[in-house]
Design a protein around this motif. Structure first.
Motif, mmCIF file in Angstrom:
data_model
loop_
_atom_site.group_PDB
_atom_site.id
_atom_site.type_symbol
_atom_site.label_atom_id
_atom_site.label_comp_id
_atom_site.label_asym_id
_atom_site.label_seq_id
_atom_site.Cartn_x
_atom_site.Cartn_y
_atom_site.Cartn_z
ATOM 1 N N THR A 190 30.272 28.758 -18.711
ATOM 2 C CA THR A 190 29.792 27.695 -18.067
ATOM 3 C C THR A 190 30.751 26.143 -17.886
ATOM 4 N N VAL A 191 30.983 25.945 -16.644
ATOM 5 C CA VAL A 191 31.845 24.703 -16.442
ATOM 6 C C VAL A 191 30.865 23.919 -15.666
ATOM 7 N N LEU A 192 30.976 22.515 -16.362
ATOM 8 C CA LEU A 192 29.926 21.355 -15.900
ATOM 9 C C LEU A 192 30.807 20.150 -15.138
ATOM 10 N N THR A 193 30.177 19.771 -13.918
ATOM 11 C CA THR A 193 30.496 18.375 -13.549
ATOM 12 C C THR A 193 29.282 17.844 -13.575
ATOM 13 N N TRP A 194 28.844 16.677 -13.889
ATOM 14 C CA TRP A 194 27.834 15.902 -13.567
ATOM 15 C C TRP A 194 28.009 14.524 -13.225
ATOM 16 N N GLY A 195 27.231 13.894 -12.551
ATOM 17 C CA GLY A 195 27.057 12.463 -12.219
ATOM 18 C C GLY A 195 26.593 12.307 -10.826
ATOM 19 N N LEU A 196 26.445 11.053 -10.316
ATOM 20 C CA LEU A 196 26.085 10.741 -8.632
ATOM 21 C C LEU A 196 27.153 11.633 -7.787
ATOM 22 N N LEU A 197 26.548 12.259 -6.673
ATOM 23 C CA LEU A 197 27.382 12.999 -6.030
ATOM 24 C C LEU A 197 27.763 12.258 -4.645
ATOM 25 N N GLY A 198 29.067 12.542 -4.273
ATOM 26 C CA GLY A 198 29.241 11.891 -3.080
ATOM 27 C C GLY A 198 30.891 12.329 -2.742
ATOM 28 N N PRO A 199 31.130 12.304 -1.716
ATOM 29 C CA PRO A 199 32.802 12.274 -1.252
ATOM 30 C C PRO A 199 33.727 11.483 -2.274
ATOM 31 N N GLY A 200 34.829 12.112 -2.537
ATOM 32 C CA GLY A 200 35.730 11.299 -3.457
ATOM 33 C C GLY A 200 35.340 12.220 -4.892
ATOM 34 N N LYS A 201 34.357 12.821 -5.291
ATOM 35 C CA LYS A 201 34.167 13.470 -6.588
ATOM 36 C C LYS A 201 34.999 14.893 -6.716
ATOM 37 N N GLY A 202 35.629 15.362 -5.413
ATOM 38 C CA GLY A 202 36.423 16.498 -5.484
ATOM 39 C C GLY A 202 35.874 17.664 -5.896
ATOM 40 N N ILE A 203 34.606 17.919 -5.364
ATOM 41 C CA ILE A 203 33.832 19.054 -5.897
ATOM 42 C C ILE A 203 34.118 20.155 -5.036
ATOM 43 N N GLN A 223 28.278 24.677 -12.899
ATOM 44 C CA GLN A 223 26.930 23.776 -12.736
ATOM 45 C C GLN A 223 27.439 22.213 -12.220
ATOM 46 N N VAL A 224 27.013 21.832 -11.123
ATOM 47 C CA VAL A 224 27.127 20.711 -10.452
ATOM 48 C C VAL A 224 25.687 19.776 -10.701
ATOM 49 N N THR A 225 25.749 18.966 -11.331
ATOM 50 C CA THR A 225 24.344 18.340 -11.815
ATOM 51 C C THR A 225 24.203 16.740 -11.446
ATOM 52 N N GLY A 226 23.325 16.371 -10.647
ATOM 53 C CA GLY A 226 23.248 14.862 -10.460
ATOM 54 C C GLY A 226 22.825 14.716 -8.758
ATOM 55 N N GLN A 227 21.999 13.637 -8.807
ATOM 56 C CA GLN A 227 21.491 13.445 -7.400
ATOM 57 C C GLN A 227 22.695 12.803 -6.546
ATOM 58 N N THR A 228 22.557 12.881 -5.328
ATOM 59 C CA THR A 228 23.477 12.399 -4.396
ATOM 60 C C THR A 228 23.387 10.767 -4.685
ATOM 61 N N HIS A 229 24.518 9.880 -4.492
ATOM 62 C CA HIS A 229 24.687 8.565 -4.739
ATOM 63 C C HIS A 229 23.340 7.816 -3.685
ATOM 64 N N LEU A 256 27.852 31.746 -7.935
ATOM 65 C CA LEU A 256 28.590 31.425 -9.306
ATOM 66 C C LEU A 256 28.473 29.601 -9.274
ATOM 67 N N VAL A 257 28.227 29.065 -8.027
ATOM 68 C CA VAL A 257 28.266 27.512 -7.974
ATOM 69 C C VAL A 257 26.740 27.178 -7.823
ATOM 70 N N HIS A 258 26.301 26.250 -8.683
ATOM 71 C CA HIS A 258 24.562 25.899 -8.802
ATOM 72 C C HIS A 258 24.571 24.586 -8.817
ATOM 73 N N PHE A 259 23.799 23.789 -7.946
ATOM 74 C CA PHE A 259 23.678 22.563 -7.830
ATOM 75 C C PHE A 259 22.254 22.183 -8.515
ATOM 76 N N ASP A 260 22.073 21.120 -9.286
ATOM 77 C CA ASP A 260 20.830 20.646 -9.711
ATOM 78 C C ASP A 260 20.876 19.106 -9.234
ATOM 79 N N ALA A 261 20.002 18.669 -8.272
ATOM 80 C CA ALA A 261 19.884 17.485 -7.557
ATOM 81 C C ALA A 261 19.338 16.596 -8.427
ATOM 82 N N ARG A 262 19.032 16.774 -9.439
ATOM 83 C CA ARG A 262 18.255 15.620 -10.275
ATOM 84 C C ARG A 262 18.964 14.549 -11.063
#
Length: 383
Positions: A190-203, A223-229, A256-262
């Motif tokens: 599992t590879v994880l990126t978390w934090g508020l989501l928005g352009p510039g995060k490089g996802i 895993q891309v975890t975090g709500q949109t800014h 393979l790419v999973h979004f958790d918007a919480r």
């Protein structure tokens, strides 16, 4: 002697990095007998919760700012979080008149120190620094910028790290090995990126790297975890998240790419971090001198792959750094962490050595010491 502190910042339930930072500082700052309160910064009036929030500063309201200054002056020391986007006026310039109205010592925490500010941003930061008793940066990189670019006096600038929760000791944390043994998605790392989501995060570059790894025969769950800014959400809705989902579909890695918007509270975030094999920070910015996510990843003992933004370059002595917007470089670094014998353990060991000075109790102690110096100096001046 007991000390009273007033924290000027955004604050929960506002969901942003400064609000999270201030809530953590409030929880760890007071020594026995001390009192800490919050003057909350808002874009518009909102119901005030009972407890630690004693006043609201509504951006753009002169009356609110005047009242906020009076409240701050009733405490021994004011700790002010500075970011260009949270105060009223162009680039948040209204904070200057508030700082000028303070009669008590002030510590201004600079979350952004730009190497290439606009002329207005430069003037604002110069005046913020002039109006403060001391300023805090969270990295040596930011301090050097203040000295070299802004001409700030060295004795005015203190470096105190961002601070991190101790996710290592969460009772419900699972290790990555436990996660796979319990039958994580396909048993894949599992590879994880978390934090508020928005352009510039490089996802988008990270998604391309996941596709490249699959083409090379290595499948990972991203895993891309975090709500949109909140500001991005108000301006663009979920357009960025939908674009990322469409990209994953087009690149053949939607499975393979999973979004958790919480926006996850501490215990839930600890579970997510504990289940990760590696944390990925694919940020686009070359300016970012502070990253709370980076600090928390390191203190959690996780291997980190990051683009070369300034805070990562300074902190990641054993991390793997890649160029921004470079999916091939990200893929190569992830492959190394996940397949090279001993590398992940060495990276985690370095992180464990760094953790004690970055955890919130140590960080709050540094703020107490700086505040004590200022209040003692003021007491001597008033005698």
């Amino acid at each position: 002697m007991p000390t009273t502190y007033a924290l000027l910042s955004t604050y929960p339930p506002t969901q942003c990095g400064l609000a999270t930072f201030t809530a953590a500082l409030l929880a760890h700052l007071p020594a026995p007998g001390d009192q800490v309160a919050v003057v909350r910064v808002l874009d518009e009036p909102a119901p005030r919760p009972a407890g630690e929030v004693v006043h609201d500063l509504v951006a753009g309201s002169a009356a609110s700012a005047s009242a906020a200054a009076a409240v701050l002056n009733s405490f021994d020391v004011a700790i002010v979080q500075h970011e260009y986007g949270i105060y009223g006026g162009p680039d948040g310039q209204d904070v200057i008149s508030l700082l000028d109205a303070l009669l008590v010592p002030s510590i201004v925490v600079l979350h952004t120190v730009l190497a290439r500010p606009t002329s207005r941003q430069r003037v604002i930061l110069d005046e913020v620094i002039a109006a403060s008793s001391k300023v805090v940066t969270m990295t040596q990189t930011a301090r050097r910028r203040l000295l070299d670019i802004y001409g700030t006096a060295p004795e005015k600038v203190f470096v105190i790290p961002h601070g991190a929760a101790d996710h290592r000791s969460a009772a419900d944390e699972r290790t990555a090995a436990d996660h796979r043994a319990a039958g994580g998605p396909g048993g894949r790392p599992t590879v994880l990126t978390w934090g508020l989501l928005g352009p510039g995060k490089g996802i988008e570059h990270a998604i391309d790297s996941i596709a490249l790894l699959r083409e090379q025969g290595l499948e990972v769950d991203y895993q891309v975890t975090g709500q949109t800014h909140p500001r991005v959400l108000a301006r663009d809705g979920e357009a960025y998240r939908r674009a990322l989902q469409a990209q994953a579909q087009a690149r053949g890695v939607a499975d393979l790419v999973h979004f958790d918007a919480r926006f996850l509270p501490g215990p839930a975030l600890s579970q997510v971090i504990g289940a990760a094999d590696v944390v990925l920070l694919p940020y686009d910015s070359l300016e970012q001198v502070t990253s709370g996510v980076l600090i928390e990843a390191v203190t959690a003992g996780k291997p980190v792959v990051s683009t070369c933004f300034p805070h990562a370059v300074e902190l990641l002595g054993a991390g793997l750094l890649v160029e921004r917007q470079d999916p091939a470089g990200i893929a190569q670094a992830l492959r190394r962490v996940l397949t090279e014998p001993g590398l992940s353990a060495r990276m985690s060991g370095y992180s464990a050595e760094e953790a004690p000075r970055l955890l919130w109790p140590a960080v709050a102690h540094s703020y107490r010491e700086l505040a004590s110096e200022l209040t003692m100096t003021r007491a001597g001046t008033l005698l």
